[in-house]
Design a protein around this motif. Structure first.
Motif, PDB file in Angstrom:
ATOM      1  N   LYS A  84       0.819  -1.278   0.320  1.00 49.57           N
ATOM      2  CA  LYS A  84      -0.002  -0.190  -0.045  1.00 49.57           C
ATOM      3  C   LYS A  84       0.914   1.870  -0.056  1.00 49.57           C
ATOM      4  CE  LYS A  84      -0.371  -0.606   5.392  1.00 49.57           C
ATOM      5  NZ  LYS A  84      -1.897  -0.052   6.344  1.00 49.57           N
TER       6      LYS A  84
ATOM      7  N   ASP B 131       0.420   5.059   0.976  1.00 44.47           N
ATOM      8  CA  ASP B 131      -0.482   5.966   2.190  1.00 44.47           C
ATOM      9  C   ASP B 131      -0.315   7.077   1.400  1.00 44.47           C
ATOM     10  OD1 ASP B 131      -2.083   4.425   2.194  1.00 44.47           O
ATOM     11  OD2 ASP B 131      -1.110   4.202   4.628  1.00 44.47           O
TER      12      ASP B 131
ATOM     13  N   GLN C 201      -0.868  12.056   2.328  1.00 42.12           N
ATOM     14  CA  GLN C 201      -1.302  13.006   3.122  1.00 42.12           C
ATOM     15  C   GLN C 201      -0.986  14.443   2.335  1.00 42.12           C
ATOM     16  OE1 GLN C 201      -1.094  11.932   7.054  1.00 42.12           O
ATOM     17  NE2 GLN C 201       1.207  12.148   6.915  1.00 42.12           N
TER      18      GLN C 201
ATOM     19  N   TYR D 265       3.541  10.920  -0.458  1.00 36.35           N
ATOM     20  CA  TYR D 265       3.738   9.297   0.116  1.00 36.35           C
ATOM     21  C   TYR D 265       4.462   8.584   0.657  1.00 36.35           C
ATOM     22  CZ  TYR D 265      -0.057  10.762  -3.444  1.00 36.35           C
ATOM     23  OH  TYR D 265      -1.044  10.679  -4.237  1.00 36.35           O
TER      24      TYR D 265
ATOM     25  N   TYR E  32      -7.595   1.778  -5.041  1.00 38.58           N
ATOM     26  CA  TYR E  32      -7.181   3.305  -4.712  1.00 38.58           C
ATOM     27  C   TYR E  32      -8.561   4.016  -3.949  1.00 38.58           C
ATOM     28  CZ  TYR E  32      -6.681   8.572  -5.637  1.00 38.58           C
ATOM     29  OH  TYR E  32      -6.067   9.942  -5.091  1.00 38.58           O
TER      30      TYR E  32
ATOM     31  N   ASN F 148      -9.443   7.915  -1.986  1.00 38.13           N
ATOM     32  CA  ASN F 148      -9.216   9.449  -1.187  1.00 38.13           C
ATOM     33  C   ASN F 148     -10.260   9.481  -1.076  1.00 38.13           C
ATOM     34  OD1 ASN F 148     -11.240  10.121  -3.031  1.00 38.13           O
ATOM     35  ND2 ASN F 148      -9.388  11.071  -4.346  1.00 38.13           N
TER      36      ASN F 148
ATOM     37  N   VAL G 203      -6.648  12.419   2.470  1.00 39.67           N
ATOM     38  CA  VAL G 203      -6.088  11.209   2.180  1.00 39.67           C
ATOM     39  C   VAL G 203      -6.364  10.496   1.355  1.00 39.67           C
ATOM     40  CG1 VAL G 203      -8.286  10.350   3.550  1.00 39.67           C
ATOM     41  CG2 VAL G 203      -5.104   9.518   3.710  1.00 39.67           C
ATOM     42  N   ASP G 204      -5.187   9.715   0.597  1.00 37.76           N
ATOM     43  CA  ASP G 204      -6.017   9.294  -0.370  1.00 37.76           C
ATOM     44  C   ASP G 204      -4.556   8.059   0.191  1.00 37.76           C
ATOM     45  OD1 ASP G 204      -3.175   9.509  -1.133  1.00 37.76           O
ATOM     46  OD2 ASP G 204      -4.379   9.745  -2.950  1.00 37.76           O
ATOM     47  N   GLY G 205      -4.846   6.736  -1.222  1.00 38.69           N
ATOM     48  CA  GLY G 205      -3.606   5.850  -0.884  1.00 38.69           C
ATOM     49  C   GLY G 205      -4.304   4.563  -2.139  1.00 38.69           C
TER      50      GLY G 205
ATOM     51  N   PHE H 155      -3.522   0.595  -3.085  1.00 41.10           N
ATOM     52  CA  PHE H 155      -3.540  -0.878  -2.969  1.00 41.10           C
ATOM     53  C   PHE H 155      -3.532  -1.840  -4.003  1.00 41.10           C
ATOM     54  CE2 PHE H 155      -8.148  -0.805  -1.723  1.00 41.10           C
ATOM     55  CZ  PHE H 155      -8.661  -2.289  -2.572  1.00 41.10           C
TER      56      PHE H 155
END
Length: 792
Positions: free
Chosen positions: A269, A271, A273, A281, A759, A761, A779-781, A783
Motif C-alpha cells: 500500500k 498512503d 497526505q 506519500y 485506490y 481518497n 488523504v488517499d491511498g 493498495f
C-alpha cells in the motif's frame, strides 16, 4: 486370437457408453409434494465437465427431486413453474443439476459479483451435512452459474422479511460471509435455465461415519415475482426451517483425501497526505502472510494465519444511529475470520472477531466432535500498538461449545478472554434453545464478565430470555434482557450496557384468497419497556416506554408495503448528560451550573416502507420515519425525519448501479430551527467484465450539520461540555462535510485466489466555514493484494 476376441467383446459396451458405469443404478423420482423426502442418490465413480449442460449420460442415472411447493409469501400451494433437481455423487464430490422451467423471456440473470444474485432468479441448496436440523452450508446459483454461498445456524440470526417488524417472517437468513470452493456453470434456455454444480468434499465438513445421511433443502427464488418455492413442503409457521428438510440417505465411502489449503498473500500500500509544499506519500514495504486450512478429520478443521492481510477493499457504508447511547455494529469482512464464523455465533454477540484488530498470528479449530457436539476455538495475538501500554501484545482466547439436545434443541457454553499486560477481561456464559411442538421455542442466556485492571477486579452479569410462538395465523415473541453497567466483553460487541428491557410482541397473520392482490398481511402490536439496570433491580418504573402498531403487506407480483405508528415516552437519561453544563453570564463572569434534569418526552412517530420488484432492470426500496421524537442533542422534543431510499439499476447483464440516500433531520418544536441534520448519499457502480473480473467505483458524501446547542424549551442558556481535562467547551455550531471514493479492480476466479488493485481518497473541507469551502483531498491511498489458493 481367441483371447483378443473375448477382450473386445467385453470392452465394446464400455466404449459405446463411456459415461455410464457397468452397474449404473436406476434413476428414481422423489416428489416433494407427495412426501418422498428420503433420497438415495447414486454413487457413480465418474468425473464430468461442468459446462452448464445436463447432456452427459450420467445425469440420466441421477436421483430426481421434483414436486416443489410454494414457501413464500404463502406456503402450501403448488409451485407455479416446475423445478427439477438431479443429484448424484462421485467418490470426491456431490453433483447437482438444476432444470428450472419458466416462460420464455421470464428469466432474470446477470453476471453479478459473488453473493450478489439476490435480485436474479436463483436456486439455493441447504446441505445439513451433520443431519442435525440446526445448521447447514448454503450453496446458491443464478441461471448463469454465478455463486452465492454461506452458512445458516438457526437461532443465532434474525429472520428475513420486510417492514418495521419481522415477527412471523419465515426462515432465518443465511450468513453469506463464508466462501466455499465449488464449481458451477449455467445457461438460459428456451424453457427456463439449467445449472450444473460440483461441490468437492474437500470444501465441506461432515460426519466421520462410513455410512451417513445428510439433510437437504432446495429452494427456488423468483425475486421479480416475490416468490420462493421449496422442494420439501416446508411450513412458515414452524420454529425451524432446517428441521423440515429432506434427507440424502446412505452416502458411503466419501473420500476427501488430504485437505490442506495453503493461501500465501502479498499486500502493498501507498498512503498519501498533504504536506508543506506538496503531497507526501509513505510507501511501506510489501507485507507477506499465509493462511492455512487443514482438515484434521472430515468434521474438524484447523485454520491458521500469520500476518493476515488487510482485506477491506471497500469502506464501511455510513450508518445513522437512532439512539446515540447505542454503538454501531459493522460486520466482519476478513477472510481468515469468515471461515466457520457461524460456529462462533452467540446471542448478544458475546463473540465479535473485529475486536482482534491487527493480529500478528491467529489459529482456530471449528467443526463437530462426536455426533452431537460443535466446537469452535480461536486464539490470536494482536499488535502491541493496540495495548494499553503500547508494549504488550493483547492475547485473545475464544471458545464456543454447543451440544445438540433432542431432535431440534441445543445447549451451549462460551468463554472469551483478552489479556493485555496487567489488564484482563474474561467472559463465561451459557445459552440454550429449546424447540417443542414444532412452533414453540425458548432461548435463554446467562453470562458473567470479570474485568481486572492491576488489583481492581469487577464482575457483572448479562441475562436474556426469549419465548416465541411461530404460528401460521398467530405468532408471538416475549423477550427480557438485562446488562449490568459493569459488564464488559472485550472480545464481544455489546451495543449498550447498564440497561434492562422487556419486549412483548403479538402478531396476527391474514392471507388473501388465491389470485387476489393481497397475498399476506401481518399486523402486530409491540409493548416495550427499558430500565436503567440498577433502577430495575431496585423495583422502580421503566425509563423508556413504547407501544408500536406495525402492519406489513405482501402483494401479488412481489410488492411489499409496511406502515407503523409508534407511541413512546422517554425518561431523562442522566448518565448521558453527566458532563453537560449551562453557561450563565453574571456580574463576576461566566458561571457554570449542572445541566438540569429534563422532563419525560412524549413521542408520536409514523413509519412507511415499500419495496418494489424488479421491473425493466430497476428496483426500489424506501423507509421513511417522521413525527415527534426526542432531541438527544438538547433533551427536548423535536420534529424528526429519517429517510432511507435505495435504487438498483441493471441496464445490462454486466452493469449494476446501486444508489442510496439517507437523511436524518431534527427541528426544534419551539421555533422550528434545525438543531441537527445529516445527509449521506452513496453510489456504487460495478461492471462485470466476466465472471471472475469486475471493476467497481463507490462514492459516498457525508454532510453533518449541528447548531449551537442550548437548553431548548426551558432556560435557552448555552450548553457547555466538560472535557476529560476539566475544561468547559462550548457546544458550538459545527458543520462537517466529506466525500470518500473507492476504486477497485478485482480478479477472483475462486475464493482465496485474488488480485485486488484499488485506490481510495477522502475529500473534506479545510477552511473555517465548510458551508462555502470547496472539498479538498485530505488523504488517499493505493493498495494491491495478491493471493493464490494451493489446494493440496
Amino acid at each position: 486370437m481367441r483371447m483378443l476376441v473375448c477382450f473386445l467383446a467385453l470392452s465394446m459396451p464400455a466404449l459405446a457408453q463411456p459415461s455410464a458405469p457397468a452397474t449404473a443404478p436406476a434413476a428414481r423420482t422423489y416428489d416433494g409434494r407427495s412426501g418422498a423426502l428420503d433420497v438415495e442418490p447414486p454413487r457413480i465413480d465418474q468425473s464430468i465437465e461442468i459446462d452448464g449442460r445436463l447432456d452427459e449420460a450420467v445425469w440420466s442415472q441421477a436421483a430426481l427431486l421434483s414436486g416443489f411447493s410454494r414457501y413464500a409469501p404463502v406456503d402450501g400451494a403448488p409451485a407455479d413453474n416446475a423445478t427439477d433437481v438431479l443429484v448424484w455423487y462421485s467418490p470426491t464430490a456431490m453433483h447437482f443439476g438444476i432444470r428450472a422451467f419458466a416462460p420464455a423471456g421470464a428469466v432474470r440473470a446477470t453476471l453479478a459479483d459473488r453473493d450478489r444474485i439476490q435480485s436474479d432468479d436463483h436456486v439455493i441448496i441447504f446441505l445439513s451435512t451433520y443431519n442435525d436440523g440446526r445448521q447447514a452450508m448454503v450453496f446458491g446459483v443464478n441461471p448463469l452459474g454465478v455463486q452465492l454461498d454461506g452458512a445458516l445456524a438457526e437461532g443465532t440470526r434474525g429472520t428475513g422479511g420486510g417492514g418495521f417488524s419481522g415477527l412471523g417472517a419465515g426462515r432465518e437468513t443465511p450468513d453469506l460471509s463464508p466462501d466455499f470452493v465449488f464449481q458451477s456453470k449455467g445457461r438460459v434456455t428456451d424453457s427456463g435455465y439449467e445449472v450444473e454444480l460440483r461441490i468437492p468434499f474437500k470444501s465441506l465438513r461432515y460426519q466421520s461415519q462410513p455410512h451417513q445421511d445428510w439433510g437437504i433443502h432446495v429452494t427456488r427464488l423468483v425475486p421479480h415475482q416475490g416468490t420462493e418455492d421449496s422442494w420439501a413442503p416446508a411450513r412458515r409457521n414452524e420454529a425451524s426451517f432446517l428441521a423440515q428438510a429432506g434427507r440424502l440417505k446412505n452416502l458411503t465411502d466419501l473420500q476427501r483425501g488430504l485437505v490442506l489449503d495453503l493461501n500465501p498473500i502479498a499486500t502493498a500500500k501507498l498512503d498519501g497526505q498533504p504536506a508543506a509544499g506538496g503531497w507526501n506519500y509513505d510507501a511501506s514495504r510489501p507485507e507477506f502472510g499465509m493462511n492455512l486450512r487443514w482438515g484434521i478429520t472430515p468434521n474438524l478443521t484447523m485454520n491458521g494465519t500469520v500476518n493476515p492481510d488487510f482485506s477491506q477493499v471497500e469502506s464501511d457504508a455510513g450508518q445513522f444511529s437512532f439512539d446515540p447511547r447505542q454503538a454501531l455494529f459493522f460486520p466482519e469482512k476478513r477472510p481468515f475470520f469468515l471461515d466457520g464464523i457461524e460456529q462462533f455465533s452467540t446471542p448478544n454477540n458475546l463473540i465479535y472477531t473485529r475486536r482482534v484488530v491487527a493480529p500478528i498470528a491467529a489459529t482456530k479449530i471449528t467443526g463437530k466432535v462426536g455426533a452431537r457436539t460443535n466446537l469452535a476455538y480461536l486464539a490470536a495475538v494482536d499488535d502491541a500498538s493496540l495495548s494499553a501500554s503500547g508494549d504488550d501484545h493483547p492475547i485473545f482466547n475464544i471458545l464456543r461449545v454447543q451440544q445438540d439436545v433432542g431432535a431440534k434443541s441445543r445447549a451451549a457454553l462460551v468463554y472469551t478472554d483478552r489479556i493485555d499486560g496487567d489488564r484482563s477481561n474474561r467472559v463465561i456464559g451459557s445459552d440454550a434453545r429449546f424447540v417443542w411442538k414444532d412452533i414453540y421455542s425458548l432461548t435463554m442466556q446467562g453470562a458473567l464478565s470479570r474485568n481486572a485492571i492491576s488489583d481492581t477486579v469487577t464482575t457483572a452479569p448479562l441475562w436474556q430470555g426469549v419465548f416465541a410462538r411461530a404460528g401460521r395465523r398467530f405468532a408471538m415473541r416475549y423477550t427480557v434482557r438485562g446488562v449490568d453497567p459493569d459488564f464488559r466483553a472485550a472480545a464481544g460487541f455489546i451495543s449498550r450496557t447498564g440497561v434492562a428491557s422487556g419486549n412483548f410482541n403479538h402478531a396476527l397473520i391474514t392471507y388473501g384468497k388465491p389470485g387476489s392482490a393481497l397475498e399476506r398481511w401481518s399486523s402486530d402490536v409491540v409493548v416495550d419497556g427499558t430500565w436503567q439496570y440498577d433502577e430495575l433491580m431496585a423495583g422502580r418504573a421503566s425509563q423508556d416506554r413504547k407501544l408500536h402498531f406495525n402492519n406489513n403487506f405482501i402483494l401479488k407480483g412481489g410488492w411489499r408495503l409496511g406502515g407503523s405508528v409508534l407511541i413512546e415516552t422517554f425518561g431523562y437519561d442522566e448518565p448521558l448528560y453527566a458532563n453537560y453544563y449551562l453557561g450563565r453570564e453574571t456580574a463576576s463572569g461566566l458561571e457554570f451550573e449542572k445541566y438540569p434534569e429534563g422532563p419525560r418526552l412524549p413521542n408520536l412517530d409514523y413509519v412507511f416502507s415499500a419495496t418494489t420488484p424488479q421491473r425493466a432492470g430497476v428496483e426500489f426500496d424506501a423507509l421513511v420515519l417522521w413525527g415527534k421524537d426526542e432531541n438527544f442533542y438538547e433533551w427536548s422534543s423535536a420534529d424528526i425525519i429519517f429517510l432511507n431510499v435505495g435504487a438498483a439499476w441493471k441496464p445490462t447483464d454486466k452493469l449494476r448501479v446501486d444508489a442510496r440516500y439517507q437523511l436524518q433531520s431534527f427541528r426544534r418544536r419551539t421555533d422550528d430551527s434545525i438543531v441537527g441534520i445529516r445527509r449521506i448519499p452513496r453510489v456504487k457502480a460495478e461492471y462485470q467484465i466476466s465472471r471472475p473480473i469486475f471493476v467497481r467505483v463507490v462514492g459516498e458524501y457525508n454532510s453533518d450539520w449541528q447548531d449551537d446547542l442550548r437548553d431548548d424549551s426551558r432556560t435557552n442558556l448555552p450548553i457547555y461540555i466538560r472535557n476529560p481535562a476539566g475544561q468547559y467547551e462550548r457546544a458550538a455550531k459545527s458543520y462537517v462535510k466529506s466525500f470518500r471514493a473507492d476504486w477497485l479492480f478485482s480478479y477472483q476466479p475462486t475464493p482465496g485466489t485474488v488480485l485486488f488493485a484499488g485506490y481510495g481518497n477522502t475529500l473534506a473541507s479545510l477552511d473555517e466555514d465548510p458551508r462555502t469551502a470547496r472539498l479538498r483531498r485530505t488523504v488517499d491511498g493505493f493498495f494491491l493484494k495478491l493471493s493464490y489458493l494451493f489446494r493440496l
